[in-house]
Design a protein around this motif. Structure first.
Motif, short mmCIF file in Angstrom:
data_model
loop_
_atom_site.label_atom_id
_atom_site.label_comp_id
_atom_site.label_asym_id
_atom_site.label_seq_id
_atom_site.Cartn_x
_atom_site.Cartn_y
_atom_site.Cartn_z
N TYR A 9 0.82 -1.23 0.00
CA TYR A 9 0.00 0.00 0.00
C TYR A 9 0.84 1.27 0.00
O TYR A 9 0.37 2.32 -0.43
CB TYR A 9 -0.99 -0.01 1.18
CG TYR A 9 -2.08 -1.02 0.93
CD1 TYR A 9 -3.06 -0.78 -0.04
CD2 TYR A 9 -2.10 -2.24 1.58
CE1 TYR A 9 -4.04 -1.72 -0.31
CE2 TYR A 9 -3.08 -3.18 1.32
CZ TYR A 9 -4.05 -2.91 0.37
OH TYR A 9 -5.01 -3.84 0.08
N TYR A 49 -7.39 5.97 -2.92
CA TYR A 49 -8.44 5.25 -2.19
C TYR A 49 -8.39 3.79 -2.61
O TYR A 49 -8.50 3.49 -3.79
CB TYR A 49 -9.80 5.87 -2.52
CG TYR A 49 -10.96 5.03 -2.09
CD1 TYR A 49 -11.20 4.79 -0.75
CD2 TYR A 49 -11.83 4.47 -3.02
CE1 TYR A 49 -12.28 4.00 -0.34
CE2 TYR A 49 -12.90 3.69 -2.63
CZ TYR A 49 -13.12 3.47 -1.29
OH TYR A 49 -14.18 2.70 -0.88
N TYR A 50 -8.23 2.90 -1.64
CA TYR A 50 -8.13 1.47 -1.96
C TYR A 50 -9.21 0.66 -1.22
O TYR A 50 -9.03 -0.52 -0.94
CB TYR A 50 -6.75 0.93 -1.56
CG TYR A 50 -5.60 1.69 -2.18
CD1 TYR A 50 -5.62 2.07 -3.52
CD2 TYR A 50 -4.50 2.03 -1.41
CE1 TYR A 50 -4.56 2.77 -4.08
CE2 TYR A 50 -3.42 2.72 -1.96
CZ TYR A 50 -3.46 3.10 -3.30
OH TYR A 50 -2.43 3.79 -3.84
N GLY A 51 -10.31 1.29 -0.90
CA GLY A 51 -11.34 0.62 -0.09
C GLY A 51 -12.42 -0.03 -0.92
O GLY A 51 -12.38 -0.05 -2.15
N GLY A 69 -7.27 1.82 9.71
CA GLY A 69 -6.62 1.65 8.41
C GLY A 69 -7.12 2.72 7.46
O GLY A 69 -7.71 2.42 6.42
N ASP A 93 -3.40 4.49 10.73
CA ASP A 93 -2.81 3.66 9.68
C ASP A 93 -1.34 3.43 10.01
O ASP A 93 -0.72 4.24 10.69
CB ASP A 93 -2.95 4.32 8.30
CG ASP A 93 -2.91 3.31 7.17
OD1 ASP A 93 -3.98 3.03 6.59
OD2 ASP A 93 -1.81 2.78 6.89
N THR A 95 1.02 2.80 7.56
CA THR A 95 1.89 3.02 6.40
C THR A 95 2.22 4.49 6.21
O THR A 95 1.33 5.32 5.98
CB THR A 95 1.22 2.44 5.12
OG1 THR A 95 0.93 1.06 5.36
CG2 THR A 95 2.11 2.56 3.91
N ILE A 125 -3.55 -1.29 14.10
CA ILE A 125 -4.94 -1.41 14.57
C ILE A 125 -5.09 -2.56 15.58
O ILE A 125 -6.10 -2.66 16.24
CB ILE A 125 -5.92 -1.59 13.39
CG1 ILE A 125 -5.59 -2.84 12.57
CG2 ILE A 125 -5.91 -0.36 12.50
CD1 ILE A 125 -6.63 -3.14 11.48
N GLU A 126 -4.05 -3.37 15.71
CA GLU A 126 -4.06 -4.44 16.71
C GLU A 126 -3.66 -3.90 18.08
O GLU A 126 -3.83 -4.56 19.09
CB GLU A 126 -3.06 -5.55 16.33
CG GLU A 126 -3.36 -6.27 15.04
CD GLU A 126 -2.86 -5.52 13.81
OE1 GLU A 126 -2.27 -4.43 13.95
OE2 GLU A 126 -3.06 -6.03 12.68
N ASN A 144 -12.46 0.06 6.31
CA ASN A 144 -12.79 -0.20 4.92
C ASN A 144 -11.68 -1.01 4.26
O ASN A 144 -10.65 -0.46 3.89
CB ASN A 144 -12.98 1.16 4.22
CG ASN A 144 -13.69 1.04 2.89
OD1 ASN A 144 -13.77 -0.04 2.33
ND2 ASN A 144 -14.19 2.16 2.39
N CYS A 145 -11.91 -2.30 4.12
CA CYS A 145 -10.95 -3.19 3.45
C CYS A 145 -9.62 -3.23 4.18
O CYS A 145 -8.55 -3.08 3.56
CB CYS A 145 -10.73 -2.77 2.00
SG CYS A 145 -12.14 -3.07 1.00
C1 LIG Z 1 -6.94 -1.57 1.27
S1 LIG Z 1 -6.18 -0.18 2.04
C2 LIG Z 1 -7.62 0.70 2.53
C3 LIG Z 1 -7.30 2.11 2.94
C4 LIG Z 1 -8.51 2.97 3.24
N1 LIG Z 1 -9.38 2.39 4.25
C5 LIG Z 1 -9.27 3.24 1.98
O1 LIG Z 1 -10.45 2.89 1.93
O2 LIG Z 1 -8.68 3.77 1.04
C6 LIG Z 1 -5.54 -0.87 3.53
C7 LIG Z 1 -4.92 0.16 4.47
O3 LIG Z 1 -4.85 -0.43 5.76
C8 LIG Z 1 -3.59 -0.19 6.32
N2 LIG Z 1 -3.33 -1.30 7.23
C9 LIG Z 1 -3.34 -2.62 6.91
N3 LIG Z 1 -3.08 -3.37 8.00
C10 LIG Z 1 -2.90 -2.51 9.03
C11 LIG Z 1 -2.61 -2.67 10.42
N4 LIG Z 1 -2.43 -3.88 10.92
N5 LIG Z 1 -2.50 -1.57 11.18
C12 LIG Z 1 -2.66 -0.33 10.65
N6 LIG Z 1 -2.93 -0.11 9.34
C13 LIG Z 1 -3.06 -1.17 8.55
C14 LIG Z 1 -2.65 -0.11 5.15
O4 LIG Z 1 -1.51 0.64 5.48
C15 LIG Z 1 -3.51 0.56 4.09
O5 LIG Z 1 -3.40 1.95 4.14
#
Ligand SMILES: C[S@@+](CC[C@H](N)C(=O)[O-])C[C@H]1O[C@@H](n2cnc3c(N)ncnc32)[C@H](O)[C@@H]1O
Length: 316
Positions: A9, A49-51, A69, A93, A95, A125-126, A144-145
């Protein structure tokens, strides 16, 4: 796992078009009422946006919302407009590259909206404890995803339950049984749709495996029953919720028409009575009688496989 997700990401993807599946929805499938809000967002935010799915539950004005996230911040900036100047949105997030885009446009959006009510925090997020987020401090949590990507989903659900106020809800994609294990006794499916694997090489590897995007709402309510029980109760929706003048959609099986006496199970009664939705309803009956299992409440698994034609409204 976390590192490869961060790399994907943060570095591999630069734009929504780089995605290899149809999980990400285009703007045309967004409900009309959200489009003017989306138009106020900075293009760099929407481009990353990757949701998938719908993460804008009703009745958010004044709410404190957490986005797990949050990526480039698209949903946070949309929700910021829905919670208004008295509400607050916190995005988390892990990243750096995604957060950099989100943070770069804080001022831009404050000027667009006329108020500043969004903040982003870097973390996992854990482990939201490490970010100093306190117990029972959020009305709504969205995601979201993202939860599907976590290697420790138990911790994510445990943290979400801890952070929600009573009557608050987690509105997200996926994981029915996991949700139940962490106290969200009656997960409600709001919408679902199959995800197409558009990358031919990936599709060949996956064979007959099918993927779905599913949006759930999980209420933090102590007294929910393990099954939908019939206590002879009903509700009447009086309208008044923005963009739901004729029908309030609680979930895929509860389209509650305005003014109609609508029989409900005990859990649905509590979801409406003990949450922010209560002012918009009248409530008939109590828990003094029991008529057995409530027929037709519905919890569909596996999901519909009809190319999305049964979806409620639009996906975001
Ligand atoms: C599919 S993208 C979705 C991003 C955003 N929700 C959207 O709709 O555009 C996944 C996002 O979740 C974050 N992410 C994934 N696992 C994570 C974790 N364990 N803790 C924090 N962020 C996390 C990634 O860095 C990434 O930005």
């Amino acid at each position: 796992m976390l590192e490869s997700v961060q790399n994907y990401y943060g570095k591999v993807l630069q734009h929504s078009n780089d995605l290899k599946t149809s999980a990400c929805c285009d703007v045309s499938s967004m409900p009309d009422w959200l489009k003017p809000l989306l138009a106020k967002l900075h293009p760099q935010v929407t481009e990353r946006y990757y949701g998938c799915g719908l993460v804008a539950p009703a009745v958010l004005e004044g709410a404190r919302v957490l986005d797990l996230g949050s990526g480039s911040g698209r949903d946070c900036y949309l929700l910021a407009q829905l919670v208004g100047h008295q509400g607050q949105v916190v995005g988390v997030d892990m990243t750096v590259e995604q957060l950099a885009v989100a943070n770069a446009h804080l001022q831009y959006h404050a000027e667009q909206f006329g108020f500043a009510n969004v903040e982003f925090r870097q973390g996992y997020i854990e482990n939201l404890d490490a970010l100093g987020l306190s117990d029972a401090s959020f009305d709504v949590i969205v995601s979201n995803c993202v939860i599907n990507l976590s290697p420790d989903k138990d911790s994510v659900l445990r943290e979400a339950y801890r952070l929600l106020k009573k009557g608050g809800e987690l509105y997200f994609n996926d994981f029915h049984n996991l949700a139940k294990r962490h106290g969200f006794a009656d997960p409600r499916l709001v919408e679902d749709r199959p995800i197409a694997i558009t990358d031919p090489k990936l599709a060949a590897k996956l064979g007959n495996t099918r993927f779905y995007s599913a949006t759930y709402r999980l209420f933090k309510l102590d007294d929910l029953e393990p099954a939908c029980e019939d206590h002879g109760q009903a509700v009447i929706y009086h309208g008044g919720i923005a963009d739901a003048p004729h029908t309030f959609v609680l979930d895929k099986h509860h389209h509650i028409e305005t003014g109609k006496v609508f029989p409900v199970c005990g859990n649905t009664y509590r979801m409406l009575h003990d949450s922010r939705f209560a002012p918009y309803f009248s409530f008939i009956g109590d828990f003094s009688q029991h008529f057995g299992i409530f027929q037709g409440c519905g919890s569909v698994l596996p999901y519909d496989n009809d190319n999305g034609t049964a979806n409620l409204g639009a996906c975001c």
